[in-house]
Design a protein around this motif. Structure first.
Motif, PDB file in Angstrom:
ATOM      1  N   GLU A   1       0.810  -1.220   0.000  1.00 43.34           N
ATOM      2  CA  GLU A   1       0.000   0.000   0.000  1.00 43.34           C
ATOM      3  C   GLU A   1       0.841   1.267   0.000  1.00 43.34           C
ATOM      4  O   GLU A   1       0.324   2.369  -0.244  1.00 43.34           O
ATOM      5  CB  GLU A   1      -0.956   0.010   1.203  1.00 43.34           C
ATOM      6  CG  GLU A   1      -0.291   0.058   2.561  1.00 43.34           C
ATOM      7  CD  GLU A   1       0.054  -1.306   3.123  1.00 43.34           C
ATOM      8  OE1 GLU A   1       0.299  -1.379   4.344  1.00 43.34           O
ATOM      9  OE2 GLU A   1       0.071  -2.295   2.360  1.00 43.34           O
ATOM     10  N   ASN A   2       2.136   1.124   0.286  1.00 42.14           N
ATOM     11  CA  ASN A   2       3.027   2.292   0.285  1.00 42.14           C
ATOM     12  C   ASN A   2       3.740   2.495  -1.044  1.00 42.14           C
ATOM     13  O   ASN A   2       4.516   3.443  -1.184  1.00 42.14           O
ATOM     14  CB  ASN A   2       4.062   2.156   1.408  1.00 42.14           C
ATOM     15  CG  ASN A   2       3.437   2.206   2.784  1.00 42.14           C
ATOM     16  OD1 ASN A   2       2.479   2.942   3.000  1.00 42.14           O
ATOM     17  ND2 ASN A   2       3.966   1.434   3.720  1.00 42.14           N
ATOM     18  N   VAL A   3       3.492   1.599  -1.993  1.00 47.78           N
ATOM     19  CA  VAL A   3       4.153   1.673  -3.299  1.00 47.78           C
ATOM     20  C   VAL A   3       3.221   2.323  -4.316  1.00 47.78           C
ATOM     21  O   VAL A   3       2.073   1.884  -4.491  1.00 47.78           O
ATOM     22  CB  VAL A   3       4.561   0.270  -3.792  1.00 47.78           C
ATOM     23  CG1 VAL A   3       5.194   0.364  -5.187  1.00 47.78           C
ATOM     24  CG2 VAL A   3       5.526  -0.392  -2.812  1.00 47.78           C
ATOM     25  N   SER A   4       3.694   3.367  -4.966  1.00 46.94           N
ATOM     26  CA  SER A   4       2.932   3.973  -6.066  1.00 46.94           C
ATOM     27  C   SER A   4       3.575   3.571  -7.388  1.00 46.94           C
ATOM     28  O   SER A   4       4.797   3.439  -7.484  1.00 46.94           O
ATOM     29  CB  SER A   4       2.887   5.497  -5.936  1.00 46.94           C
ATOM     30  OG  SER A   4       4.184   6.052  -6.000  1.00 46.94           O
ATOM     31  N   VAL A   5       2.728   3.340  -8.387  1.00 47.09           N
ATOM     32  CA  VAL A   5       3.192   2.872  -9.698  1.00 47.09           C
ATOM     33  C   VAL A   5       2.886   3.946 -10.734  1.00 47.09           C
ATOM     34  O   VAL A   5       1.777   4.491 -10.774  1.00 47.09           O
ATOM     35  CB  VAL A   5       2.507   1.540 -10.075  1.00 47.09           C
ATOM     36  CG1 VAL A   5       2.957   1.092 -11.465  1.00 47.09           C
ATOM     37  CG2 VAL A   5       2.827   0.474  -9.035  1.00 47.09           C
TER      38      VAL A   5
END
Length: 339
Positions: free
Chosen positions: A257-261
Motif C-alpha cells: 500500500e506504500n508503493v505507487s506505480v
C-alpha cells in the motif's frame, strides 16, 4: 516454550499470533493451568499460580470447539461453573440471566446446542466463561469455525464485551487480520519463541525480523546496497536517503500500500526517486488490484492499486513502469543471512 517472558497489563486485549505448532496454544494451556511449566513461573497480580489447579485460578477459557454439554440447554451450560463453585440457585439464575444478556442470547436460554447456530454456540461458551467473574479470559481460536461475515460480527461483539467488563483477554489466533483488528498488543510466536511484542501499528510498520515482516501481512523484502555509511541505499540505480542512519548491511521492507506505480513515459520526465520495473502479474481484488512488479535485478515488488488511481487504465503484463515509495514508509532489517 523457549525462555518466553511476557507481562500483560490488567484490562488489556492481548493477541498471541502464530502458525500451527508455534507454541501459542501451549502457552495458553500453561496460563490456564492445564499444563505445568518445567521452568519459570506463572504470576497473576504478582502472585505465583504455577501450583494452583485450573478451577482455582479465576480464569475463564473459551475453546474453538466451544465444548458445550449437548444434554444441557444454554442456561444450564452457562450455569455449570457456578454450580461447581457452590453458588446458590437464586444468585445462579441472576448471574446466568445477566451473562446471556451480555451476549444477546436472553431469548435462547432454553435452546440446546444442537438448536443453536455456530455463532450462538460461541456466545453461550463466552457467557459460560464470563459468568463467574474471572480475572482473566483465555480464548483459543474461538472464531475459527465461523464464516467470514459472522467472524467479523463476533470480533466486534468480543471487543464490545471486553470493553464493557474491562476484563483482561489473551486471545490465541493464526488470523493476522483478526489480531490486528482486536488486540491492543500482539505477540508473534514461532518455534516456541516469542519473537516480537508490540501494538499492531508498530509491529506492522517496524517488524523485528524477516519472519515477522513476512508473517504479518504482505510485504516486499528487498536487497539494497547501503550508501553514505548507512544514511541511504541504492536499488537498481535509484538512490534514496533514510530518516536515520542504519547499521550495514541491511534489507528494506516495503508494504504494497506504500508503493505507487507510474507509467514509464510520465515518470521519465520526473527526477524524483523511482525504481524501474516491469509489470509481471495483476490480481483483481474488488476494491483494486495487487500488482507484482519485477525489478531489473530480478527482485519482486508488490504494489496495491486502488480504484480511481490514474495508473489503473495503464495496467497490463509486460508494461514498463516506475515504482516509488516514501523514505518514512521503509522498515530496515539486518540483511538476511548476515551475522
Amino acid at each position: 516454550m523457549n525462555d518466553v517472558s511476557l507481562d500483560i497489563s490488567p484490562g488489556e486485549f492481548f493477541a498471541l499470533l502464530g502458525s500451527s505448532g508455534s507454541g501459542k496454544t501451549t502457552l495458553l494451556m500453561l496460563l490456564a493451568g492445564f499444563d505445568t511449566p518445567t521452568e519459570g513461573r506463572v504470576l497473576m497480580a504478582g502472585t505465583s499460580v504455577s501450583d494452583v489447579p485450573p478451577h482455582r485460578r479465576r480464569i475463564g477459557v473459551v475453546f474453538q470447539n466451544y465444548a458445550l454439554f449437548p444434554h444441557m440447554n444454554a442456561a444450564d451450560n452457562v450455569a455449570y461453573p457456578l454450580k461447581m463453585r457452590g453458588v446458590g440457585r437464586s444468585e445462579r439464575e441472576a448471574r446466568v440471566k445477566a451473562a446471556l444478556g451480555l451476549v444477546n442470547l436472553t431469548d435462547r436460554w432454553a435452546s440446546y446446542p444442537s438448536q443453536l447456530s455456530g455463532g450462538q454456540q460461541q456466545r453461550v461458551a463466552l457467557a459460560r466463561a464470563l459468568v463467574f467473574g474471572p480475572d482473566l479470559l483465555l480464548m483459543d481460536e474461538p472464531l475459527g469455525a465461523l464464516d467470514r461475515r459472522l467472524r467479523d460480527q463476533m470480533q466486534q461483539e468480543l471487543k464490545r464485551i471486553q470493553g464493557e467488563l474491562g476484563i483482561t483477554v489473551i486471545y490465541v489466533t493464526h488470523d493476522q487480520s483478526e489480531a490486528m483488528a482486536m488486540a491492543n498488543r500482539i505477540g508473534i510466536m514461532a518455534g516456541g519463541r516469542l519473537l516480537q511484542v508490540a501494538d499492531p501499528e508498530t509491529i506492522y510498520a517496524a517488524p523485528s525480523s524477516h519472519f515477522v515482516a513476512r508473517f504479518l501481512g504482505e510485504c516486499s523484502i528487498l536487497r539494497v546496497t547501503a550508501t553514505d555509511g548507512g544514511r541511504g541505499y541504492e536499488i537498481v540505480g535509484a538512490r534514496q536517503a533514510l530518516p536515520s542512519p542504519e547499521v550495514t548491511p541491511f534489507d528494506i521492507v516495503v508494504r504494497p500500500e506504500n508503493v505507487s506505480v507510474h507509467p514509464l513515459p510520465e515518470a521519465a520526465s520526473n527526477n524524483a526517486f523511482g525504481v524501474p520495473a516491469t509489470i509481471r502479474d495483476i490480481t483483481y481484488l474488488g476494491a483494486g488490484w495487487r500488482v507484482t512488479l519485477e525489478l531489473s535485478d530480478g527482485q519482486s515488488l508488490l504494489a496495491s492499486i486502488v480504484r480511481g488511481d490514474d495508473v489503473a487504465g495503464y495496467l497490463g503484463p509486460g508494461k514498463p513502469v516506475v515504482a516509488r515509495w516514501a523514505p518514512a514508509s521503509v522498515a530496515v532489517l539486518p540483511a538476511e543471512g548476515s551475522p
